[in-house]
Scaffold this motif. Structure first.
Motif, PDB file in Angstrom:
ATOM      1  N   SER A  31      47.074 -11.869  28.760  1.00  0.00           N
ATOM      2  CA  SER A  31      46.614 -11.061  29.892  1.00  0.00           C
ATOM      3  C   SER A  31      45.316 -10.363  29.525  1.00  0.00           C
ATOM      4  O   SER A  31      44.972 -10.234  28.353  1.00  0.00           O
ATOM      5  CB  SER A  31      47.668 -10.023  30.287  1.00  0.00           C
ATOM      6  OG  SER A  31      47.834  -9.076  29.248  1.00  0.00           O
ATOM      7  N   ALA A  32      44.629  -9.930  30.552  1.00  0.00           N
ATOM      8  CA  ALA A  32      43.395  -9.167  30.372  1.00  0.00           C
ATOM      9  C   ALA A  32      43.211  -8.294  31.602  1.00  0.00           C
ATOM     10  O   ALA A  32      43.251  -8.778  32.729  1.00  0.00           O
ATOM     11  CB  ALA A  32      42.205 -10.100  30.196  1.00  0.00           C
ATOM     12  N   ASP A  33      43.064  -6.995  31.366  1.00  0.00           N
ATOM     13  CA  ASP A  33      42.761  -6.085  32.467  1.00  0.00           C
ATOM     14  C   ASP A  33      41.564  -5.233  32.061  1.00  0.00           C
ATOM     15  O   ASP A  33      40.892  -5.539  31.088  1.00  0.00           O
ATOM     16  CB  ASP A  33      43.984  -5.258  32.865  1.00  0.00           C
ATOM     17  CG  ASP A  33      44.531  -4.392  31.750  1.00  0.00           C
ATOM     18  OD1 ASP A  33      43.763  -3.992  30.859  1.00  0.00           O
ATOM     19  OD2 ASP A  33      45.738  -4.089  31.772  1.00  0.00           O
ATOM     20  N   ASP A  34      41.304  -4.173  32.786  1.00  0.00           N
ATOM     21  CA  ASP A  34      40.137  -3.343  32.495  1.00  0.00           C
ATOM     22  C   ASP A  34      40.249  -2.598  31.170  1.00  0.00           C
ATOM     23  O   ASP A  34      39.244  -2.160  30.621  1.00  0.00           O
ATOM     24  CB  ASP A  34      39.914  -2.324  33.618  1.00  0.00           C
ATOM     25  CG  ASP A  34      39.474  -2.989  34.912  1.00  0.00           C
ATOM     26  OD1 ASP A  34      38.961  -4.128  34.853  1.00  0.00           O
ATOM     27  OD2 ASP A  34      39.640  -2.365  35.980  1.00  0.00           O
ATOM     28  N   ASP A  35      41.467  -2.467  30.639  1.00  0.00           N
ATOM     29  CA  ASP A  35      41.679  -1.681  29.428  1.00  0.00           C
ATOM     30  C   ASP A  35      42.007  -2.504  28.185  1.00  0.00           C
ATOM     31  O   ASP A  35      41.582  -2.147  27.087  1.00  0.00           O
ATOM     32  CB  ASP A  35      42.811  -0.671  29.645  1.00  0.00           C
ATOM     33  CG  ASP A  35      42.497   0.298  30.765  1.00  0.00           C
ATOM     34  OD1 ASP A  35      41.346   0.758  30.852  1.00  0.00           O
ATOM     35  OD2 ASP A  35      43.410   0.582  31.570  1.00  0.00           O
ATOM     36  N   VAL A  36      42.805  -3.569  28.335  1.00  0.00           N
ATOM     37  CA  VAL A  36      43.339  -4.285  27.181  1.00  0.00           C
ATOM     38  C   VAL A  36      43.312  -5.799  27.398  1.00  0.00           C
ATOM     39  O   VAL A  36      43.597  -6.282  28.484  1.00  0.00           O
ATOM     40  CB  VAL A  36      44.800  -3.852  26.904  1.00  0.00           C
ATOM     41  CG1 VAL A  36      45.399  -4.618  25.740  1.00  0.00           C
ATOM     42  CG2 VAL A  36      44.883  -2.364  26.636  1.00  0.00           C
ATOM     43  N   VAL A  37      42.991  -6.519  26.319  1.00  0.00           N
ATOM     44  CA  VAL A  37      43.095  -7.979  26.277  1.00  0.00           C
ATOM     45  C   VAL A  37      44.228  -8.294  25.313  1.00  0.00           C
ATOM     46  O   VAL A  37      44.268  -7.768  24.203  1.00  0.00           O
ATOM     47  CB  VAL A  37      41.771  -8.608  25.781  1.00  0.00           C
ATOM     48  CG1 VAL A  37      41.913 -10.107  25.619  1.00  0.00           C
ATOM     49  CG2 VAL A  37      40.627  -8.260  26.724  1.00  0.00           C
ATOM     50  N   VAL A  38      45.172  -9.152  25.725  1.00  0.00           N
ATOM     51  CA  VAL A  38      46.333  -9.472  24.888  1.00  0.00           C
ATOM     52  C   VAL A  38      46.292 -10.956  24.534  1.00  0.00           C
ATOM     53  O   VAL A  38      46.253 -11.817  25.417  1.00  0.00           O
ATOM     54  CB  VAL A  38      47.660  -9.130  25.608  1.00  0.00           C
ATOM     55  CG1 VAL A  38      48.845  -9.414  24.697  1.00  0.00           C
ATOM     56  CG2 VAL A  38      47.662  -7.675  26.065  1.00  0.00           C
ATOM     57  N   VAL A  39      46.283 -11.219  23.213  1.00  0.00           N
ATOM     58  CA  VAL A  39      46.229 -12.588  22.691  1.00  0.00           C
ATOM     59  C   VAL A  39      47.442 -12.806  21.793  1.00  0.00           C
ATOM     60  O   VAL A  39      47.725 -11.990  20.914  1.00  0.00           O
ATOM     61  CB  VAL A  39      44.930 -12.825  21.889  1.00  0.00           C
ATOM     62  CG1 VAL A  39      44.902 -14.223  21.290  1.00  0.00           C
ATOM     63  CG2 VAL A  39      43.697 -12.604  22.763  1.00  0.00           C
ATOM     64  N   ALA A  40      48.169 -13.917  22.011  1.00  0.00           N
ATOM     65  CA  ALA A  40      49.306 -14.276  21.164  1.00  0.00           C
ATOM     66  C   ALA A  40      48.875 -15.381  20.216  1.00  0.00           C
ATOM     67  O   ALA A  40      48.514 -16.474  20.645  1.00  0.00           O
ATOM     68  CB  ALA A  40      50.479 -14.748  22.013  1.00  0.00           C
ATOM     69  N   GLY A  41      48.895 -15.075  18.914  1.00  0.00           N
ATOM     70  CA  GLY A  41      48.477 -16.054  17.909  1.00  0.00           C
ATOM     71  C   GLY A  41      49.410 -16.032  16.717  1.00  0.00           C
ATOM     72  O   GLY A  41      50.518 -15.505  16.774  1.00  0.00           O
ATOM     73  N   LYS A  42      48.945 -16.585  15.602  1.00  0.00           N
ATOM     74  CA  LYS A  42      49.765 -16.660  14.386  1.00  0.00           C
ATOM     75  C   LYS A  42      50.113 -15.287  13.838  1.00  0.00           C
ATOM     76  O   LYS A  42      51.125 -15.117  13.175  1.00  0.00           O
ATOM     77  CB  LYS A  42      49.041 -17.466  13.316  1.00  0.00           C
ATOM     78  CG  LYS A  42      49.005 -18.941  13.617  1.00  0.00           C
ATOM     79  CD  LYS A  42      48.392 -19.713  12.474  1.00  0.00           C
ATOM     80  CE  LYS A  42      48.405 -21.198  12.788  1.00  0.00           C
ATOM     81  NZ  LYS A  42      47.827 -21.985  11.693  1.00  0.00           N
ATOM     82  N   ARG A  43      49.258 -14.294  14.091  1.00  0.00           N
ATOM     83  CA  ARG A  43      49.527 -12.934  13.608  1.00  0.00           C
ATOM     84  C   ARG A  43      50.403 -12.152  14.574  1.00  0.00           C
ATOM     85  O   ARG A  43      50.591 -10.950  14.414  1.00  0.00           O
ATOM     86  CB  ARG A  43      48.213 -12.179  13.397  1.00  0.00           C
ATOM     87  CG  ARG A  43      47.359 -12.782  12.299  1.00  0.00           C
ATOM     88  CD  ARG A  43      46.150 -11.952  12.028  1.00  0.00           C
ATOM     89  NE  ARG A  43      45.216 -12.006  13.141  1.00  0.00           N
ATOM     90  CZ  ARG A  43      43.917 -11.774  13.040  1.00  0.00           C
ATOM     91  NH1 ARG A  43      43.399 -11.444  11.881  1.00  0.00           N
ATOM     92  NH2 ARG A  43      43.137 -11.858  14.086  1.00  0.00           N
ATOM     93  N   GLY A  44      50.900 -12.804  15.593  1.00  0.00           N
ATOM     94  CA  GLY A  44      51.702 -12.124  16.598  1.00  0.00           C
ATOM     95  C   GLY A  44      50.851 -11.751  17.796  1.00  0.00           C
ATOM     96  O   GLY A  44      49.754 -12.266  17.988  1.00  0.00           O
ATOM     97  N   GLU A  45      51.356 -10.843  18.584  1.00  0.00           N
ATOM     98  CA  GLU A  45      50.660 -10.407  19.793  1.00  0.00           C
ATOM     99  C   GLU A  45      49.634  -9.331  19.422  1.00  0.00           C
ATOM    100  O   GLU A  45      49.989  -8.312  18.849  1.00  0.00           O
ATOM    101  CB  GLU A  45      51.677  -9.855  20.775  1.00  0.00           C
ATOM    102  CG  GLU A  45      51.159  -9.738  22.176  1.00  0.00           C
ATOM    103  CD  GLU A  45      52.276  -9.374  23.137  1.00  0.00           C
ATOM    104  OE1 GLU A  45      52.333  -8.184  23.520  1.00  0.00           O
ATOM    105  OE2 GLU A  45      53.075 -10.255  23.484  1.00  0.00           O
ATOM    106  N   GLU A  46      48.375  -9.593  19.737  1.00  0.00           N
ATOM    107  CA  GLU A  46      47.305  -8.636  19.444  1.00  0.00           C
ATOM    108  C   GLU A  46      46.838  -7.994  20.740  1.00  0.00           C
ATOM    109  O   GLU A  46      46.474  -8.693  21.686  1.00  0.00           O
ATOM    110  CB  GLU A  46      46.132  -9.324  18.751  1.00  0.00           C
ATOM    111  CG  GLU A  46      46.494  -9.855  17.378  1.00  0.00           C
ATOM    112  CD  GLU A  46      45.303 -10.444  16.657  1.00  0.00           C
ATOM    113  OE1 GLU A  46      44.362  -9.687  16.352  1.00  0.00           O
ATOM    114  OE2 GLU A  46      45.323 -11.665  16.423  1.00  0.00           O
ATOM    115  N   ARG A  47      46.857  -6.675  20.762  1.00  0.00           N
ATOM    116  CA  ARG A  47      46.382  -5.912  21.923  1.00  0.00           C
ATOM    117  C   ARG A  47      45.015  -5.346  21.551  1.00  0.00           C
ATOM    118  O   ARG A  47      44.914  -4.511  20.664  1.00  0.00           O
ATOM    119  CB  ARG A  47      47.369  -4.823  22.277  1.00  0.00           C
ATOM    120  CG  ARG A  47      48.761  -5.376  22.620  1.00  0.00           C
ATOM    121  CD  ARG A  47      49.764  -4.298  22.950  1.00  0.00           C
ATOM    122  NE  ARG A  47      49.389  -3.536  24.126  1.00  0.00           N
ATOM    123  CZ  ARG A  47      49.534  -3.941  25.393  1.00  0.00           C
ATOM    124  NH1 ARG A  47      50.065  -5.111  25.639  1.00  0.00           N
ATOM    125  NH2 ARG A  47      49.173  -3.169  26.395  1.00  0.00           N
TER     126      ARG A  47
END
Length: 72
Positions: A31-47
């Protein structure tokens, strides 16, 4: 950074850490909004705070795993 790929795509997001160093998050854009981009990768979920994002782009799928070599 305004334009991001659509959620569900594999992306690399370059962003600044609080120390000022740049780092990357590689994985599925959840997801991506005006405040935070969330990426799920090998290190887990990054906010990632949106204001820390320097660049982002869609990347191709990872290569297929190489076959393991076995001892003769």
């Amino acid at each position: 950074m305004r334009d991001l790929p659509l959620p569900g795509r594999r992306v690399v997001v370059r962003y600044l850490l609080p120390s000022g160093q740049a780092t990357d998050a590689l994985g599925e854009l959840l997801s991506a909004d005006d405040d935070v981009v969330v990426v799920a990768g090998k290190r887990g979920e990054e906010r990632i705070p949106r204001g820390a994002v320097i660049a982002a782009k869609e990347v191709p799928p990872p290569p297929a795993p190489r076959p393991r070599r076995t001892a003769p």
